[in-house]
Scaffold this active site. Structure first.
Site, PDB file in Angstrom:
ATOM      1  N   CYS A   2       0.844  -1.192   0.000  1.00 22.94           N
ATOM      2  CA  CYS A   2       0.000   0.000   0.000  1.00 22.94           C
ATOM      3  C   CYS A   2       0.881   1.243   0.000  1.00 22.94           C
ATOM      4  O   CYS A   2       2.013   1.218   0.449  1.00 22.94           O
ATOM      5  CB  CYS A   2      -0.877   0.012   1.237  1.00 22.94           C
ATOM      6  SG  CYS A   2      -1.754  -1.522   1.494  1.00 22.94           S
ATOM      7  N   ARG A  27       2.959   0.836  -6.198  1.00 23.34           N
ATOM      8  CA  ARG A  27       3.221  -0.054  -5.063  1.00 23.34           C
ATOM      9  C   ARG A  27       2.075  -1.032  -4.790  1.00 23.34           C
ATOM     10  O   ARG A  27       2.287  -2.088  -4.209  1.00 23.34           O
ATOM     11  CB  ARG A  27       3.447   0.775  -3.801  1.00 23.34           C
ATOM     12  CG  ARG A  27       4.687   1.603  -3.819  1.00 23.34           C
ATOM     13  CD  ARG A  27       4.722   2.443  -2.576  1.00 23.34           C
ATOM     14  NE  ARG A  27       4.742   1.614  -1.394  1.00 23.34           N
ATOM     15  CZ  ARG A  27       5.814   1.313  -0.703  1.00 23.34           C
ATOM     16  NH1 ARG A  27       6.981   1.761  -1.078  1.00 23.34           N
ATOM     17  NH2 ARG A  27       5.743   0.558   0.372  1.00 23.34           N
ATOM     18  N   TRP A  76      -3.534  -2.327  -1.383  1.00 19.87           N
ATOM     19  CA  TRP A  76      -3.359  -3.648  -1.972  1.00 19.87           C
ATOM     20  C   TRP A  76      -4.003  -4.609  -0.974  1.00 19.87           C
ATOM     21  O   TRP A  76      -3.494  -4.807   0.125  1.00 19.87           O
ATOM     22  CB  TRP A  76      -1.871  -3.951  -2.146  1.00 19.87           C
ATOM     23  CG  TRP A  76      -1.570  -5.238  -2.848  1.00 19.87           C
ATOM     24  CD1 TRP A  76      -1.500  -5.439  -4.201  1.00 19.87           C
ATOM     25  CD2 TRP A  76      -1.262  -6.506  -2.248  1.00 19.87           C
ATOM     26  NE1 TRP A  76      -1.181  -6.748  -4.469  1.00 19.87           N
ATOM     27  CE2 TRP A  76      -1.030  -7.425  -3.296  1.00 19.87           C
ATOM     28  CE3 TRP A  76      -1.170  -6.959  -0.934  1.00 19.87           C
ATOM     29  CZ2 TRP A  76      -0.705  -8.758  -3.073  1.00 19.87           C
ATOM     30  CZ3 TRP A  76      -0.853  -8.300  -0.697  1.00 19.87           C
ATOM     31  CH2 TRP A  76      -0.621  -9.181  -1.766  1.00 19.87           C
ATOM     32  N   ASN A 102      -0.624   0.301   6.254  1.00 21.14           N
ATOM     33  CA  ASN A 102       0.012  -0.682   5.392  1.00 21.14           C
ATOM     34  C   ASN A 102       0.538  -1.778   6.307  1.00 21.14           C
ATOM     35  O   ASN A 102       1.241  -1.489   7.267  1.00 21.14           O
ATOM     36  CB  ASN A 102       1.165  -0.011   4.626  1.00 21.14           C
ATOM     37  CG  ASN A 102       1.874  -0.972   3.697  1.00 21.14           C
ATOM     38  OD1 ASN A 102       1.383  -2.064   3.432  1.00 21.14           O
ATOM     39  ND2 ASN A 102       3.027  -0.566   3.199  1.00 21.14           N
ATOM     40  N   GLY A 103       0.192  -3.033   6.034  1.00 24.76           N
ATOM     41  CA  GLY A 103       0.652  -4.125   6.892  1.00 24.76           C
ATOM     42  C   GLY A 103      -0.520  -5.023   7.262  1.00 24.76           C
ATOM     43  O   GLY A 103      -1.590  -4.944   6.662  1.00 24.76           O
ATOM     44  N   GLU A 485      13.856 -16.441 -14.706  1.00 23.97           N
ATOM     45  CA  GLU A 485      13.519 -15.019 -14.714  1.00 23.97           C
ATOM     46  C   GLU A 485      12.726 -14.653 -15.982  1.00 23.97           C
ATOM     47  O   GLU A 485      11.770 -13.877 -15.909  1.00 23.97           O
ATOM     48  CB  GLU A 485      14.812 -14.191 -14.607  1.00 23.97           C
ATOM     49  CG  GLU A 485      14.655 -12.693 -14.696  1.00 23.97           C
ATOM     50  CD  GLU A 485      13.791 -12.062 -13.601  1.00 23.97           C
ATOM     51  OE1 GLU A 485      13.400 -12.747 -12.649  1.00 23.97           O
ATOM     52  OE2 GLU A 485      13.482 -10.864 -13.739  1.00 23.97           O
ATOM     53  N   LYS A 489       8.978 -13.071 -15.842  1.00 23.89           N
ATOM     54  CA  LYS A 489       8.599 -11.803 -16.493  1.00 23.89           C
ATOM     55  C   LYS A 489       7.346 -11.999 -17.338  1.00 23.89           C
ATOM     56  O   LYS A 489       6.443 -11.171 -17.322  1.00 23.89           O
ATOM     57  CB  LYS A 489       9.732 -11.276 -17.399  1.00 23.89           C
ATOM     58  CG  LYS A 489      10.947 -10.740 -16.715  1.00 23.89           C
ATOM     59  CD  LYS A 489      10.761  -9.413 -16.019  1.00 23.89           C
ATOM     60  CE  LYS A 489      10.268  -9.565 -14.615  1.00 23.89           C
ATOM     61  NZ  LYS A 489      11.159  -9.786 -13.549  1.00 23.89           N
ATOM     62  N   GLU A 492       4.199 -12.499 -15.138  1.00 17.93           N
ATOM     63  CA  GLU A 492       3.798 -11.314 -14.378  1.00 17.93           C
ATOM     64  C   GLU A 492       3.000 -10.317 -15.208  1.00 17.93           C
ATOM     65  O   GLU A 492       2.014  -9.771 -14.730  1.00 17.93           O
ATOM     66  CB  GLU A 492       5.046 -10.581 -13.839  1.00 17.93           C
ATOM     67  CG  GLU A 492       5.677 -11.231 -12.652  1.00 17.93           C
ATOM     68  CD  GLU A 492       6.784 -10.366 -12.071  1.00 17.93           C
ATOM     69  OE1 GLU A 492       7.747 -10.065 -12.799  1.00 17.93           O
ATOM     70  OE2 GLU A 492       6.678  -9.993 -10.901  1.00 17.93           O
ATOM     71  N   HIS A 508      12.569 -35.112 -17.545  1.00 19.36           N
ATOM     72  CA  HIS A 508      12.046 -35.759 -16.333  1.00 19.36           C
ATOM     73  C   HIS A 508      10.608 -35.336 -16.041  1.00 19.36           C
ATOM     74  O   HIS A 508      10.146 -35.513 -14.915  1.00 19.36           O
ATOM     75  CB  HIS A 508      12.955 -35.449 -15.140  1.00 19.36           C
ATOM     76  CG  HIS A 508      14.343 -35.978 -15.319  1.00 19.36           C
ATOM     77  ND1 HIS A 508      14.644 -37.318 -15.255  1.00 19.36           N
ATOM     78  CD2 HIS A 508      15.507 -35.353 -15.616  1.00 19.36           C
ATOM     79  CE1 HIS A 508      15.940 -37.502 -15.482  1.00 19.36           C
ATOM     80  NE2 HIS A 508      16.482 -36.318 -15.708  1.00 19.36           N
ATOM     81  N   LYS A 607       4.688  -3.687  -6.022  1.00 22.25           N
ATOM     82  CA  LYS A 607       6.125  -3.505  -6.248  1.00 22.25           C
ATOM     83  C   LYS A 607       6.944  -3.930  -5.040  1.00 22.25           C
ATOM     84  O   LYS A 607       8.017  -4.494  -5.168  1.00 22.25           O
ATOM     85  CB  LYS A 607       6.386  -2.039  -6.592  1.00 22.25           C
ATOM     86  CG  LYS A 607       7.834  -1.728  -6.930  1.00 22.25           C
ATOM     87  CD  LYS A 607       8.243  -2.440  -8.205  1.00 22.25           C
ATOM     88  CE  LYS A 607       9.721  -2.243  -8.519  1.00 22.25           C
ATOM     89  NZ  LYS A 607      10.167  -3.246  -9.524  1.00 22.25           N
TER      90      LYS A 607
HETATM   91  O1  M6R Z   1      12.174  -5.687  -3.640  1.00 20.60           O
HETATM   92  P1  M6R Z   1      12.631  -7.112  -3.727  1.00 20.60           P
HETATM   93  O2  M6R Z   1      13.730  -7.291  -4.702  1.00 20.60           O
HETATM   94  O3  M6R Z   1      12.963  -7.692  -2.396  1.00 20.60           O
HETATM   95  O4  M6R Z   1      11.374  -7.881  -4.282  1.00 20.60           O
HETATM   96  C1  M6R Z   1      11.369  -9.273  -4.416  1.00 20.60           C
HETATM   97  C2  M6R Z   1      10.222  -9.727  -5.284  1.00 20.60           C
HETATM   98  O5  M6R Z   1       8.991  -9.367  -4.705  1.00 20.60           O
HETATM   99  C3  M6R Z   1      10.310  -9.124  -6.690  1.00 20.60           C
HETATM  100  O6  M6R Z   1      11.508  -9.420  -7.303  1.00 20.60           O
HETATM  101  C4  M6R Z   1       9.141  -9.631  -7.565  1.00 20.60           C
HETATM  102  O7  M6R Z   1       9.302 -10.986  -7.841  1.00 20.60           O
HETATM  103  C5  M6R Z   1       9.070  -8.795  -8.837  1.00 20.60           C
HETATM  104  N1  M6R Z   1       7.711  -8.513  -9.139  1.00 20.60           N
HETATM  105  C6  M6R Z   1       9.712  -9.434  -9.993  1.00 20.60           C
HETATM  106  O8  M6R Z   1       9.482  -8.795 -11.193  1.00 20.60           O
END
Ligand code: M6R
Length: 612
Positions: A2, A27, A76, A102-103, A485, A489, A492, A508, A607
């Site tokens: 948030c 965020r 969020w 937030n939390g 990765e 991407k 996401e 496997h 984020k």
């Molecule tokens: O801020 P951080 O690098 O600790 O965040 C870790 C993950 O939440 C972050 O890398 C997430 O997987 C991203 N959305 C990847 O694109």
């Protein structure tokens, strides 16, 4: 997660807060709200959806919605679905106090049950509203807003970045933090509070970072901070150094595209003043005081989440193969709960773009509490992980706004390469060998720029595969994390199912998925295991899978094996991931654009993940 922004001063707070909320939207963003204190009452406007929906709602209020004290929030959802009612701010029972949060309040159900018995009624399904009511009850007992907040926080379990306003004390904001970032912005005759400096740097660059367990009282003319037990704390005002232009799109359609294209510069920034090409060595000021511990480490443990964890997996290859230090990588969320056997002699690297990820921060505390040396590899300056570490290295990628991490990843890899070279030299690597690696590292920014010069083939690929339901990504060695990765991407931002696998593991299990509709993206640089990966490609082809190869510019054999080839320059093996990921970032970006998804703010994601 948030976003939080608050203002007290002589100006109308509403445009300041709404502008701040827009900058915080990245965020977390399923709903947004604002509360202002004016003429002895608190008025709240809130709405599910984007900040623009809130702006439109307020815009229709004939300009009557104005005040010099207020706070805003982008939510969020954790407790309760994202709708108008569950959006923050929330009121206490008498509507004299309002909070944004937030939390997660873990024991909110027990508190709610008690308050219900005492006659309270609740309108939302949130834990935050329960906390608002609890603060209201504490105000009745103490007659002081900051005391009410402190007393309430003493009763709760969980995490919070919290801002509280009240009609009882309309000359102040009370804020508190535990586990969720919160900063005070110090202006000239006005002050701010925010979860992220980007919300307020238009107005001030002077900030104070609140620590966990601290409560702040903010007025127009100043602030004071204290612990929950009311012991005064001393704060240092620090300067935020990034520029406003860094958090704007600068002509690009999306932040993600801008951030992908910034990588030649951000990789250079990660090395600037650190890589000594002629000496074949590296200097990292934030690690100099722990060099002995690093060089003599029994083992290195890297913990992180998401993309940062993928960077850690590449780091494992670098540190073991080049610096010869035993290295393990673990998800921070698993590490924190398995009672790990760590202690003196172990060095932990915590990798985090935001520096606020709850699981990574908890892993840091767990290891630190057991005597290990904890070091951060962090992007956001002044973030919790950076501050709580024993030392570390900033990656200097600049603000990363796109939810899908791109430039932070390549900067993390670059910093891991620097650490590796520094440790290898300290452990006896010759100057000549160091120079070879240093010279190669120095070429990476221009090689990345070359990949980014022409994106036509990636765009064509995106058009070809935009309606595909599943993707498989394969890589071996240090390119296995690149496969992970690349798949992350794509998932996401395009919502296409994608899996990353070590190429040899395909047989496997995942091989069962392969048919003529299945694109298989294979990272296949001309390195020591090229022939092995080629064998894996043949296994896919034998089942009529469609091969997309990420291969070196001078690989003339690959065309006969792959339906599509994306070319990248050659580099030293363990630095390859820094180049090989670039086309995969572009591929996911252009597929998402073709599908019309929200690239910078993909559904359900935030984020900075500051809850467990
Ligand atoms: O801020 P951080 O690098 O600790 O965040 C870790 C993950 O939440 C972050 O890398 C997430 O997987 C991203 N959305 C990847 O694109």
């Amino acid at each position: 997660m948030c976003g939080i922004v608050g203002y007290i001063g002589p100006r109308n707070c509403v445009p300041i807060i709404l502008e701040g909320l827009k900058r915080l939207e990245y965020r977390g963003y399923d709903s947004a709200g604002i509360a202002i204190v004016n003429n002895g009452r608190i008025t709240i406007e809130k709405r599910a959806g984007k900040v623009i929906d809130l702006v439109n709602k307020i815009g229709s209020n004939n300009g009557k919605f104005a005040a010099t004290l207020g706070m805003g929030h982008t939510r969020w959802a954790t407790h309760g679905e994202p709708n108008d009612v569950n959006a923050h701010p929330h009121f206490d029972l008498d509507k004299e106090i309002s909070i944004i949060h937030n939390g997660i309040i873990e024991n909110y159900q027990a508190i709610k049950t008690k308050l219900l018995r005492e006659g309270h009624t609740f309108v939302s399904a949130t834990d935050t509203e329960v906390l608002a009511h609890l603060i209201g009850e504490m105000y009745k007992k103490t007659g002081s807003l900051s005391a009410a907040v402190r007393y309430a926080l003493a009763e709760i379990e969980g995490t919070y970045g919290l801002v509280v306003l009240s009609t009882h004390e309309p000359d102040k904001i009370v804020a508190a933090r535990k586990g969720s970032p919160l900063i005070l912005g110090i202006g000239d005759g006005e002050n701010f509070v925010a979860s992220d400096a980007s919300a307020i740097i238009e107005h001030t660059r002077q900030v104070v970072y609140l620590e966990d367990g601290e409560v702040a009282e903010i007025t127009t003319s100043g602030f004071r901070t204290m612990t929950i037990d009311d012991v005064a704390t001393q704060k240092v005002i620090q300067e935020v150094t990034f520029e406003l232009s860094q958090i704007e799109r600068g002509g690009y359609d999306h932040f993600m595209l801008k951030e992908i294209h910034e990588q030649p510069e951000t990789i250079r920034n990660a090395m600037r003043g650190r890589l000594m090409v002629e000496e074949g060595d590296v200097k990292l000021g934030g690690l100099s005081h722990v060099m002995d511990k690093l060089v003599n480490a029994r083992r290195i443990i890297i913990t992180a989440c998401g993309t940062s964890w993928h960077a850690g997996l590449v780091g494992e290859y670098m540190l073991e193969q080049i610096a010869k230090i035993p290295t393990e990588v673990e998800y921070a969320s698993e590490f924190r709960y398995r009672n790990p056997i760590v202690g003196e002699g172990d060095v932990l690297f915590l990798i985090s773009q935001s520096g606020e990820t709850a699981d990574t921060l908890a892993a840091l505390r767990e290891a630190k509490g057991k005597g290990a040396t904890v070091l951060g590899i962090v992007n956001v300056v002044g973030s919790s992980i950076a501050r709580e570490s024993d030392g570390g290295v900033y990656v200097h990628a600049g603000p990363e706004i796109g939810v899908a991490s791109t430039k932070a990843f390549t900067s993390q890899l670059t910093v891991l390469a620097l650490i590796t070279l520094m440790l290898a030299r300290a452990k006896g690597m010759s100057k000549a060998d160091g120079q070879v690696l240093a010279r190669e590292l120095d070429t990476l920014p221009s090689k990345v720029a070359r990949i980014l010069e022409d994106t036509t083939s990636v765009r064509a690929l995106a058009r070809e595969f935009k309606n595909t339901k599943n993707f498989l990504y394969l890589g071996r060695g240090s390119n296995f994390p690149v496969a992970l990765e690349g798949a992350l991407k794509l998932k996401e931002i395009s919502y296409i199912h994608a899996e990353g696998y070590p190429a040899a593991e395909m047989k496997h299990g995942p091989i069962a998925l392969i048919d003529e509709n299945m694109p298989v993206v294979v990272v296949v640089p001309r390195d020591g295991i090229y022939d092995k990966v080629v064998s894996n490609i043949q296994e896919v082809r034998a089942r009529r899978g469609r091969i997309v190869a990420v291969a070196n510019e001078d690989d003339n054999d690959i065309d006969s094996m792959a339906e599509f080839v994306i070319r990248v320059p050659r580099t030293y093996g363990f630095f390859g991931p820094i180049l090989n990921i670039i086309p995969l970032q572009l591929l996911s970006y252009y597929i998402a654009v073709e599908r019309g998804t929200n690239v910078d703010q993909p559904r359900n994601l935030a984020k900075s993940v500051t809850v467990e």
